[in-house]
Design an enzyme around this catalytic site. Structure first.
Site, mmCIF file in Angstrom:
data_model
loop_
_atom_site.group_PDB
_atom_site.id
_atom_site.type_symbol
_atom_site.label_atom_id
_atom_site.label_comp_id
_atom_site.label_asym_id
_atom_site.label_seq_id
_atom_site.Cartn_x
_atom_site.Cartn_y
_atom_site.Cartn_z
ATOM 1 C CG ASP B 11 54.914 86.637 40.180
ATOM 2 O OD1 ASP B 11 55.600 85.684 40.603
ATOM 3 O OD2 ASP B 11 55.316 87.422 39.296
ATOM 4 C CG ASP B 130 66.868 85.915 41.396
ATOM 5 O OD1 ASP B 130 66.218 85.343 40.504
ATOM 6 O OD2 ASP B 130 66.366 86.314 42.461
#
Lengths: 201, 257
Positions: B11, B130
């Site tokens: 990230d 997702d």
């Protein structure tokens, strides 16, 4: 000693990555679409992340097709750049540079064989070549492509994904890598170094 | 034979690698290039950088770090987050990324996938999904997952979107199973198997890795091409070299050096 390396700027997205890979080898390459600059280079690299038709169209627009066909300096095509060395690509039915005999065809999907061929696969020795000096048999290389060139007389390393295809080709001063040497760790760096060095002399 | 890929996900926020707990409380864990090279040396096959600030904040994109990574990294990497048009994707690819991954922007405007594939070839285009299991037993897609407060439930069935994304030009699918994400109880094998049956392009499992066994299961039982994970690698619970030894011992082809 190689002093001037030109990367043919035909809009391929991996131009920067190839240039950085050369920089890691201590060599500053120039990106160009200028015919005179390409003709006077010591080494010419044709990178390509795109489609055969897109890159060929761009080479035609830039007036570089004959420049590459009649090049004196060693030429290395990478990925799509290698496919363009052949006579024809089935990708959008595209006539290519014709520096090497043969036709580029679509890789065939099969159970467990996904297209694009994406990831690390082993390089299988076909015949010895100075370009492969220091590249171990069975070395891993990073591939990402949906079309492949035949394992013909100019093939020096092969690979297999639902069938054999050429991973590295060379005939005289014309060479190509289907995998991405700029993203293939030590084996890729070695191939590039050999191309810049005496491997192509 | 094509090897199975181990893909650490980092990230990124403000040009640094950060780590958060349930999308919040991000702490700085280091320099992007430094961590990228550490994972390369550890045997990672590919890296994904997820720009977590870009999409939820709707800010303009600063991808100067992509060029820094590309100049030193000799394995492939993908950039995700904040890519919603061809212009941005081109900037990221020209800075040296090998692939771009799109998620919410592709759900908002599916033609984006085709535009990217036409411009750069399918091999550059990853569609991230997702997915969550709903009460009626269907897997459905979530968008805007970068920010829990903004996350939206869509009526779109995950398996339908996998088929559609491929038709539009996705060259790879990353399926993040949100029920498993962050809880380290293993990848969602049932969902990945269902996805695999419909997925002719490479499929990457995401969400749930906690132990080496979980990777073995994803490759052996769901036949995925790659397995993505973050916390188990960052926290040191799974070392990539040991993981690859275990996978090889289980007859799963992985790259060694």
């Amino acid at each position: 000693m190689v002093t001037r390396v030109v990367l043919v700027d035909a809009g391929g997205a991996n131009l920067g990555s190839v240039r950085y890979a050369l920089r890691r080898l201590g060599l500053e390459a120039e990106a160009s679409c200028d015919a005179a600059a390409i003709r006077s280079a010591d080494r010419v690299i044709l990178p390509g992340v795109s489609t055969a038709a897109t890159v060929m169209r761009r080479l035609r627009e830039l007036g570089l097709v004959d420049v590459l066909r009649t090049l004196q300096a060693p030429l290395l095509g990478v990925c799509v750049g290698m496919q363009l060395l052949f006579e024809h690509s089935d990708e959008d039915d595209t006539p290519c540079l014709g520096l090497l005999p043969g036709r580029v065809t679509r890789l065939r999907p099969a159970p467990g064989v996904r297209i694009p061929h994406m990831g690390w696969n082993r390089l299988q020795p076909v015949r010895a070549d100075p370009l492969l000096e220091g590249v171990a048999p069975g070395a891993w290389a990073y591939f990402v492509h949906s079309f492949g060139a035949p394992v013909g007389p100019e093939c020096v390393l092969a690979c297999d994904h639902g069938g054999p295809f050429a991973a590295v080709v060379r005939r005289g001063s014309v060479a190509g890598a289907q995998f991405h040497p700029e993203r293939s760790g030590a084996a890729g760096a070695r191939l590039l170094a050999n191309f810049l060095g005496t491997g192509m002399a | 034979m094509l090897s199975r890929r181990i893909i650490p996900c980092l990230d990124v926020r403000g040009g640094r690698v950060v780590k958060g707990v349930r999308f919040r409380d991000h702490v700085d864990v280091g320099d992007i290039v430094e961590l990228a090279l550490r994972y390369r040396d550890a045997g990672a096959d590919e890296l994904v950088f997820y720009d977590i600030g870009a999409s939820p904040e709707g800010r303009s994109v600063d991808y100067a770090w992509v060029e820094r990574v590309s100049s030193l990294l000799d394995i492939p990497f993908c950039v995700a987050g904040g890519i919603r048009d061809v212009v941005t994707a081109r900037a990221v690819l020209h800075a040296g990324a090998d692939k771009v991954s799109v998620n919410t922007p592709a759900l908002e405007r599916p033609a984006l996938v085709s535009e990217l594939a036409d411009a750069f070839g399918v091999q550059c285009v990853v569609v991230g999904i997702d997915s969550i299991a709903e009460a009626d037993g269907e897997w459905r897609v979530r968008s805007h997952t970068g920010d829990p407060a903004a996350t939206r439930a869509l009526p779109l069935r995950t398996l339908d979107w996998i088929v559609e994304a491929q038709r539009l030009g996705a060259g790879e699918i990353v399926l993040n199973c949100m029920d498993s994400d962050g809880v380290r109880r293993g990848y969602d094998i049932a969902q990945l198997r269902a996805a695999r049956a419909l997925c002719g392009v490479p499929l990457v499992a995401s969400g749930g890795a906690g132990t080496m066994r979980h990777f073995v299961e994803a490759f052996r039982d769901a036949d995925v091409d790659g397995a993505l994970a973050a916390s188990v690698f960052h926290g040191g619970a799974v070392a990539i070299a040991a993981l690859k030894r275990e996978l090889r011992a289980q007859g799963i082809e992985v790259r060694d050096e």
